[in-house]
Design a protein around this motif. Structure first.
Motif, PDB file in Angstrom:
ATOM      1  N   SER A   1      33.164  37.328 106.270  1.00 37.68           N
ATOM      2  CA  SER A   1      34.141  38.398 106.051  1.00 37.68           C
ATOM      3  C   SER A   1      33.871  39.125 104.745  1.00 37.68           C
ATOM      4  N   ALA A   2      33.373  38.424 103.728  1.00 34.00           N
ATOM      5  CA  ALA A   2      33.089  39.081 102.449  1.00 34.00           C
ATOM      6  C   ALA A   2      31.624  38.890 102.089  1.00 34.00           C
ATOM      7  N   GLU A   3      31.071  39.886 101.394  1.00 34.54           N
ATOM      8  CA  GLU A   3      29.675  39.803 100.998  1.00 34.54           C
ATOM      9  C   GLU A   3      29.501  38.915  99.778  1.00 34.54           C
ATOM     10  N   MET A   4      28.394  38.180  99.759  1.00 35.18           N
ATOM     11  CA  MET A   4      28.073  37.376  98.587  1.00 35.18           C
ATOM     12  C   MET A   4      27.188  38.207  97.657  1.00 35.18           C
ATOM     13  N   PRO A   5      27.230  37.914  96.338  1.00 33.08           N
ATOM     14  CA  PRO A   5      26.212  38.526  95.486  1.00 33.08           C
ATOM     15  C   PRO A   5      24.840  38.109  96.005  1.00 33.08           C
ATOM     16  N   ILE A   6      23.943  39.083  96.093  1.00 33.34           N
ATOM     17  CA  ILE A   6      22.688  38.853  96.793  1.00 33.34           C
ATOM     18  C   ILE A   6      21.835  37.774  96.103  1.00 33.34           C
TER      19      ILE A   6
ATOM     20  N   TRP B   1      25.580  45.683  86.611  1.00 36.43           N
ATOM     21  CA  TRP B   1      24.129  45.693  86.403  1.00 36.43           C
ATOM     22  C   TRP B   1      23.565  44.281  86.425  1.00 36.43           C
ATOM     23  N   GLN B   2      24.344  43.364  85.904  1.00 34.16           N
ATOM     24  CA  GLN B   2      23.852  41.999  85.811  1.00 34.16           C
ATOM     25  C   GLN B   2      23.917  41.272  87.144  1.00 34.16           C
ATOM     26  N   MET B   3      24.908  41.632  87.962  1.00 36.97           N
ATOM     27  CA  MET B   3      25.147  40.842  89.166  1.00 36.97           C
ATOM     28  C   MET B   3      24.153  41.113  90.281  1.00 36.97           C
ATOM     29  N   GLY B   4      23.947  42.354  90.582  1.00 38.51           N
ATOM     30  CA  GLY B   4      23.037  42.682  91.659  1.00 38.51           C
ATOM     31  C   GLY B   4      23.746  42.708  92.991  1.00 38.51           C
ATOM     32  N   SER B   5      23.826  43.895  93.591  1.00 38.37           N
ATOM     33  CA  SER B   5      24.467  44.008  94.901  1.00 38.37           C
ATOM     34  C   SER B   5      24.014  45.294  95.571  1.00 38.37           C
ATOM     35  N   PHE B   6      23.871  45.221  96.873  1.00 37.34           N
ATOM     36  CA  PHE B   6      23.466  46.404  97.623  1.00 37.34           C
ATOM     37  C   PHE B   6      24.669  47.178  98.148  1.00 37.34           C
ATOM     38  N   SER B   7      25.888  46.663  97.883  1.00 37.86           N
ATOM     39  CA  SER B   7      27.001  47.179  98.675  1.00 37.86           C
ATOM     40  C   SER B   7      27.368  48.628  98.380  1.00 37.86           C
ATOM     41  N   TYR B   8      27.136  49.123  97.159  1.00 38.91           N
ATOM     42  CA  TYR B   8      27.528  50.508  96.874  1.00 38.91           C
ATOM     43  C   TYR B   8      26.338  51.468  96.766  1.00 38.91           C
TER      44      TYR B   8
ATOM     45  N   ILE C   1      16.353  47.592  89.285  1.00 39.08           N
ATOM     46  CA  ILE C   1      17.596  47.216  88.611  1.00 39.08           C
ATOM     47  C   ILE C   1      18.536  48.420  88.559  1.00 39.08           C
ATOM     48  N   CYS C   2      17.948  49.612  88.414  1.00 43.87           N
ATOM     49  CA  CYS C   2      18.786  50.815  88.383  1.00 43.87           C
ATOM     50  C   CYS C   2      19.532  51.033  89.704  1.00 43.87           C
ATOM     51  N   ILE C   3      18.933  50.663  90.828  1.00 44.75           N
ATOM     52  CA  ILE C   3      19.659  50.876  92.094  1.00 44.75           C
ATOM     53  C   ILE C   3      20.627  49.741  92.377  1.00 44.75           C
ATOM     54  N   VAL C   4      20.193  48.503  92.203  1.00 44.91           N
ATOM     55  CA  VAL C   4      21.037  47.404  92.701  1.00 44.91           C
ATOM     56  C   VAL C   4      21.342  46.324  91.674  1.00 44.91           C
ATOM     57  N   GLY C   5      20.909  46.486  90.427  1.00 43.03           N
ATOM     58  CA  GLY C   5      21.135  45.429  89.449  1.00 43.03           C
ATOM     59  C   GLY C   5      20.052  44.354  89.554  1.00 43.03           C
ATOM     60  N   THR C   6      20.255  43.231  88.857  1.00 45.91           N
ATOM     61  CA  THR C   6      19.210  42.203  88.863  1.00 45.91           C
ATOM     62  C   THR C   6      19.298  41.334  90.102  1.00 45.91           C
ATOM     63  N   ILE C   7      18.145  41.148  90.724  1.00 44.31           N
ATOM     64  CA  ILE C   7      18.049  40.243  91.865  1.00 44.31           C
ATOM     65  C   ILE C   7      16.924  39.272  91.545  1.00 44.31           C
TER      66      ILE C   7
END
Lengths: 342, 259, 350
Positions: free
Chosen positions: A313-318, A191-198, A261-267
Motif C-alpha cells: 500500500s505504501a512505497e518504501m525508500p528505494i 536528497w539523502q533518502m532517495g525516491s522515485f515517487s515525485y 542524485i539530482c533526480i532521485v537522491g542517493t540510492i
C-alpha cells in the motif's frame, strides 16, 4: 582469431538480449500500476500522443501514463544505468573492485553540495552544479588519503572512503542543524533518502545532457580505462597519458553520480553490485563490461522500482530494497577477495 | 644505433644521493645488454630513464638518433617495448585483451583497437606459441605463461628495442631458461634488448654486452667475457664466485666457491 | 612529456559543454508536461492556501484525501468527516466521531503514492503547507491541493477559516473560530488581575530532556493564555524547539514543567521526578512536572483541542481560580460543540 570473433558474437547476443529485455520491461512497466487502465487505453494514449493526434480518454488516465509512469520509468533507466556505469568506471580506473560511488564518498559529497545550494536558496541549476563539485571534492579527498600514507592497497582506499563519508555526514548534520526546519530541512532530507515517487519529466530533462555526454565519453574511453587499470607505471610505458584518462573518466563518473542524485537522491549499492554481475557475464574488459553494466543497471533499477510502486500500500525508500540485495552481496565479495586483502 | 646514452646521472628529488652517475652506453640493432648489479643498485631506475618515465638530472639519451626528451610518450612507447618485473592484476583480463593493450602506442586517444590491431595481437600470441591461452584470464595462468604474455604485449607494436626488468626473477628454473632462449631468439630477429638481472650466469648465457652497476652508481660496460671476472663479482655481490670454463659447452659458468 | 593539443582541446570542450548543459537545464517546476484536467469556470472558486498558493477548488467538495495526521480534527469539526476518502492514520476517537473513517483508504504517509492518489482522484488534497514538493506533485495530476500550517494560534484559526471556505462550511468555521476566541478570552480574564511577578513560571519540554518550546510555538501561547510565563520565550533562537540543556532549566527553576505528549519522547514525568539531579527544582519538589493530556486527542498539538490545552494548564496552575469541576464541564462542552459527542475521562486518557 576464431575464438576472439566468437566471443565478440557472444557479447553482441548478450547485449541485444538485454536491450530487448529492457524494452519489454519498459512496456510491461507502463502497463502495470495501481491506477486501473486497460491495455487498449494505454496503447491508445501512447500511440496517439507519439503521433501528435488527439484522442478521447480520461484526462487522469493521460496524467497517470505520461505524467507518472513514463517519467518514473525513464528516471529508473537513467539512474540505474548511470550509477552502474559510474561504479564500473571507478572500479576500473582505481583498479579496485571493492569501491563504488557511495564507498568513495561521492554520493555524500554531492548531497552536501546540493544541501549548501538549498540553504543558499539557489536555483535548481546551481543545486546540480554544487552537487557535482561536492562529489568531485569528496572523491579527491578520498584519493588523497592513500597517497598521504603511501599505500595503494584496496582496503586503504575503502577505509579512506569511509573516513571521508563520515566527515561528510557530520558536515551534513551541521547543515541540517542550521537549515530552516520549516522549508529547507525537508528538501535536504529528500536528497539523502532517495525516491522515485515525485520524479517529473522536467527533472529528467534537466540532467539528460550531462548524463548522455558522460556516458558517451566513458564508452569511448572504456578501452583506455583497461590500460590505466594495469597501474600507472605500465600504462605510462604503453604511452598512455594516465592522469588525462583518469581525470576525464573521474569527472564523467562523478557527473553521472551527481546527476542521478539530482533526480532521485542517493540510492546505495547499485554502483557497486551491478558492475560485478556484469563482469561475471561479460568479462572484466571495460569495452565489453561497460555496455552490459549499463544495460543491467537500467534493467535492475526498473525492476526494483516497478515492484516498489506496484506492490504494497505504501512505497518504501528505494535504498531499503537495493540495500537488501547489495549488502549481502558485498559480504560475499569480501569473502571472495579475502586472499588478496591480507 | 638504437640507444646512445651520454653521461647520465640520476638522483631522486627527495634524496640527493646519486643512484648512478655519468653512465654512458650505446646499443645497436640485434645487440643484447645485460645489466648486472645487486638488489637496490638502481637497475630498474636506469630502465625507467631509458623509457623516459623519469628524466636523468644530467646527460642525454638518444633513441634512434632523437633526443628522448623531445619525443612524446606515444613515440617512445612505439619504439621501446617494456616487460615489467612482476604484475599484480586487479582484473582477470583475457590474455588476448592483455596483449592487445600493447597496441596503445598505435591507437589514438578516444579510439578503440581495430581489426588490424587484433590481428597484430594474435600474431604476437602465435609468435610466442601461446594462442591456446588467448581466452584464459591472465590472473589464472602460471608465472611463466604470464611472462610470455607480457613479452607478447611488448612486441605487438614491433618496437626497435625491448627492455626486460628482471625477466627471470619470479620463474622456476625451467621457465627461466625458456625466457632466456626467447630473448636470444628476439635478438636474432633484430630487436635491441636490455635486461636487468642479478644472475651473472644469465648474462653469460645470453652473451653480447654486459654492464655492472655497483653500489657507488658507476656503470662499466663491455663484452660479457671481458667484464665479468672474479674480482668484480666479489666486489659487487660480496661473495666468492668462481668462473669455470666448461669445455663440453664451450662457455664459462659462474659458481660459488665456498658452499 | 608532451601530449597532443587535440586532447587538451577535447578536455576543454568537455568542460564547457558540461557547464552549458547545466545552465541550459530547466528546473523541474518550470516545465509542466502534464495537461491540467479541464475545470468549468462556474463550478469552481479560488482560495489562497497557507503556503501562499492560489488553488482552484470545486464548489461542492465531495472527497478529501490527507496524508498526515493534523488536518483530521479540523475536517471533523467542520462536519466534513464523511467526505474523507484517504487518511494516513486514525484512532478510536476519530472513528467514534465519524465511523466512515474506519473504511477510508490511504495514499501514503508523509510521502504520497501518486498513482494511488490518481486512482482515488479526490476533489481536494489537504497537506502540510511546508511540503511544497508533495503539493506540486499532486497538483500536477490535476488534483487541487491545499497547504495548511496551523503552527500558531493565529494560524490555527486561519486554518479553520481556510478549510471552512474550501470545503463549503464557512458558517461552521466562523462558529468554531468564535468559540475558540471566546474560550481564550475567558481564560485570560481569570488571571488578568494577577500581577506579572506573582504569575507562575513554566516551560514546555519536547521530545528530549533540555529541548524546550520557544516563544514562537503554540505551546508558548498555551502557557501565556493560561496565565503563566514561558521562561523559554527569552531564548534567542531561530529554532522552534531549541535545545537549551538541563542546566539552563535548573537556572530558570520553573514552577511548572509541562511535557509534550509524544510517543517519540525518550523520557517521562516519572523519570524527572525520581532523578536526584532534578530534585531541587521547584516544579519537582511541588510535584508539578506534568504531561499535557490527552492520549487520544493531544491538547498541545495543532488543532482545536489546544483550547483544552490552555484551559487544562490554567486549572493546573491556578486551581483556586478555576476548579477541576469547571474544567471537566468545559471538556464535555468542547467535544459536544466541536464533534457533537462527549467522551469519558478514561477514553480520552487524562
Amino acid at each position: 582469431m576464431e575464438v576472439v570473433k566468437k566471443r565478440k558474437a557472444k557479447q553482441n547476443v548478450i547485449n541485444i538480449a538485454f536491450v530487448l529485455l529492457l524494452l519489454f520491461l519498459v512496456m510491461l512497466s507502463l502497463y502495470i500500476g495501481k491506477y486501473p487502465l486497460t491495455i487498449k487505453e494505454i496503447s491508445q494514449i501512447l500511440l496517439f500522443k507519439s503521433l501528435g493526434k488527439k484522442g478521447v480518454w480520461e484526462p487522469m488516465a493521460e496524467n497517470v501514463v505520461l505524467g507518472l509512469r513514463l517519467p518514473r520509468i525513464l528516471a529508473a533507466i537513467l539512474v540505474g544505468s548511470s550509477l552502474s556505469l559510474s561504479g564500473a568506471t571507478y572500479q576500473g580506473i582505481f583498479k579496485n573492485p571493492l569501491i563504488s560511488p557511495d564507498f568513495l564518498g561521492v554520493s555524500a559529497g554531492a548531497c552536501i553540495g546540493a544541501a549548501i545550494a538549498i540553504i543558499m536558496s539557489l536555483s535548481s541549476t546551481y543545486i546540480q552544479l554544487f552537487a557535482f563539485f561536492g562529489g568531485l571534492l569528496a572523491v579527491m579527498l578520498t584519493l588523497t588519503i592513500p597517497k598521504l600514507i603511501r599505500s595503494d592497497s584496496n582496503i586503504v582506499l575503502v577505509l579512506s572512503g569511509i573516513v571521508v563519508s563520515g566527515a561528510m555526514s557530520s558536515i551534513m548534520g551541521f547543515i541540517k542543524y542550521t537549515a530552516d526546519p520549516q522549508k529547507e530541512l525537508a528538501t535536504i532530507t529528500y536528497w539523502q533518502m532517495g525516491s522515485f515517487s515525485y520524479v517529473s519529466m522536467g527533472s529528467i530533462y534537466s540532467v539528460l545532457l550531462p548524463i548522455v555526454l558522460s556516458c558517451l565519453v566513458l564508452f569511448v574511453l572504456s578501452w583506455w580505462i583497461d590500460i590505466v587499470s594495469l597501474g600507472e607505471k605500465e600504462a605510462k610505458s604503453l604511452g598512455v597519458n594516465v592522469s588525462y584518462v583518469r581525470n576525464i573518466t573521474v569527472i564523467c563518473a562523478t557527473l553521472l553520480t551527481a546527476s542521478s542524485i539530482c533526480i532521485v537522491g542517493t540510492i546505495g549499492w547499485v554502483g557497486l553490485v551491478i558492475p560485478h554481475f556484469a563482469r561475471m557475464l561479460a568479462g572484466p574488459e571495460n569495452p565489453r563490461l561497460m555496455p552490459t553494466s549499463y544495460l543491467m543497471g537500467a534493467i535492475f533499477m526498473l525492476i526494483v522500482d516497478t515492484i516498489n510502486r506496484t506492490l504494497g500500500s505504501a512505497e518504501m525508500p528505494i535504498s531499503i530494497l537495493t540495500g537488501l540485495i547489495g549488502a549481502p552481496f558485498y559480504g560475499w565479495l569480501l569473502y571472495k577477495q579475502r586472499m588478496r586483502l591480507q | 644505433m638504437i640507444y646512445e646514452i651520454k653521461n647520465i646521472s640520476f638522483h631522486y628529488s627527495s634524496n640527493k644521493r646519486l643512484i648512478f652517475k655519468n653512465v654512458s652506453l650505446s646499443l645497436k640493432k640485434g645487440q643484447i645488454l645485460s645489466i648486472l648489479g645487486p638488489n637496490g643498485a638502481g637497475k630498474t631506475t636506469l630502465l625507467s630513464c631509458m623509457k623516459n618515465i623519469i628524466s636523468p638530472v644530467s646527460g642525454e639519451i638518444f633513441l634512434c638518433g632523437k633526443d628522448i626528451r623531445k619525443m612524446n610518450v606515444k613515440e617512445i612507447a612505439s619504439l621501446v617495448g617494456y616487460v615489467p618485473q612482476s604484475h599484480t592484476p586487479a582484473f582477470g583480463y583475457s590474455v588476448f585483451d592483455f596483449v592487445l593493450m600493447g597496441r596503445a602506442p598505435k591507437i589514438m586517444m578516444y579510439h578503440k583497437p581495430k581489426v588490424e590491431d587484433e590481428e597484430a595481437a594474435w600474431k604476437a600470441l602465435e609468435m610466442l606459441g601461446i594462442t591456446h591461452l588467448a581466452e584464459k584470464a591472465y590472473t589464472e595462468i602460471s608465472g611463466g605463461e604470464m611472462q610470455q604474455a607480457m613479452i607478447a604485449r611488448s612486441i605487438v607494436c614491433h618496437p626497435k628495442t625491448l627492455l626486460f626488468d628482471e625477466p627471470t626473477a619470479h620463474l622456476d628454473y625451467g621457465n627461466q631458461l625458456n625466457v632466456l632462449r626467447l630473448i636470444k631468439k628476439l635478438s636474432n630477429e633484430g630487436y635491441a634488448i636490455v635486461i636487468t638481472t642479478h644472475n651473472p650466469d644469465h648474462a653469460m648465457l645470453l652473451g653480447g654486452l654486459a654492464a655492472i652497476l655497483d653500489k657507488e652508481g658507476n656503470l662499466s660496460v663491455d663484452h660479457v667475457d671481458v667484464i665479468i671476472n672474479e674480482k668484480l663479482l666479489k666486489n659487487v655481490y660480496n661473495a666468492d664466485l668462481k668462473l669455470i670454463k666448461v669445455p663440453e659447452l664451450s662457455r664459462t659458468a659462474c659458481v660459488p666457491s665456498d658452499l | 612529456m608532451r601530449y597532443s593539443k587535440s586532447k587538451r582541446l577535447v578536455a576543454i570542450a568537455l568542460t564547457v559543454i558540461m557547464l552549458i548543459s547545466f545552465t541550459a537545464c530547466k528546473s523541474s517546476s518550470e516545465i509542466d508536461s502534464i495537461p491540467k484536467s479541464p475545470i468549468g469556470e462556474k463550478d469552481t472558486f479560488k482560495v489562497v492556501d497557507q503556503s501562499g498558493r492560489e488553488v482552484e477548488i470545486k464548489n461542492n467538495v465531495k472527497s478529501i484525501a490527507i496524508a498526515y495526521g493534523i488536518p483530521t480534527n479540523f475536517i471533523l469539526a467542520l462536519g466534513k468527516g464523511d467526505n474523507i476518502v484517504a487518511i494516513s492514520s486514525s484512532n478510536n476517537m476519530y472513528t467514534a466521531i465519524c465511523p466512515s473513517l474506519a473504511h477510508a483508504g490511504t495514499v501514503g504517509k508523509g510521502r504520497v503514492d501518486l498513482e494511488a492518489m490518481a486512482k482515488l482522484n479526490p476533489d481536494v488534497f489537504i497537506h502540510r503547507g511546508t511540503d511544497i514538493e508533495t503539493l506540486e506533485s499532486v497538483s500536477a495530476l490535476g488534483i487541487p491541493t491545499i497547504g495548511i500550517s496551523p503552527e500558531s494560534t493565529e494560524d490555527i484559526l486561519e486554518t479553520i477559516r481556510l478549510l471552512g471556505k474550501a470545503l463549503g462550511a464557512e458558517q461552521r468555521a466562523a462558529e468554531l473560530v468564535d468559540y475558540y476566541n471566546k474560550k481564550a478570552e475567558f481564560a485570560r480574564s481569570i488571571t488578568s488581575s494577577i500581577p506579572n511577578e506573582k504569575r507562575y513560571t513554566a516551560i514546555v519540554m519536547g521530545s528530549e530532556i533540555g529541548k524546550v518550546s520557544s516563544g514562537k510555538m503554540l505551546q508558548s501561547y498555551l502557557i501565556e493564555t493560561a496565565g503563566g510565563i514561558n521562561l523559554a520565550k527569552t531564548i534567542d533562537s531561530t529554532e522552534l524547539w531549541p535545545v537549551v540543556g538541563a542546566e539552563k532549566i535548573f537556572q530558570w527553576n520553573p514552577d511548572f514543567i509541562f511535557l509534550t505528549n509524544s510517543s517519540a519522547s525518550k523520557y517521562n514525568a516519572e523519570d524527572l521526578m525520581t532523578d536526584p539531579a532534578w530534585s531541587e527544582l521547584n516544579a519537582v519538589k511541588n510535584n508539578r512536572v506534568l504531561m499535557v493530556p490527552s492520549d487520544m486527542d493531544s491538547w498541545e498539538f495543532p488543532g482545536l483541542g489546544t483550547l483544552l490545552g490552555f484551559l487544562w494548564m490554567l486549572q493546573q496552575m491556578y486551581p483556586e481560580l478555576y476548579s477541576e469541576e469547571q474544567f471537566l464541564s468545559e471538556v464535555d462542552a468542547f467535544y459536544n460543540m466541536a464533534y457533537g459527542i462527549t467522551f469519558s475521562r478514561d477514553f480520552l486518557g487524562y
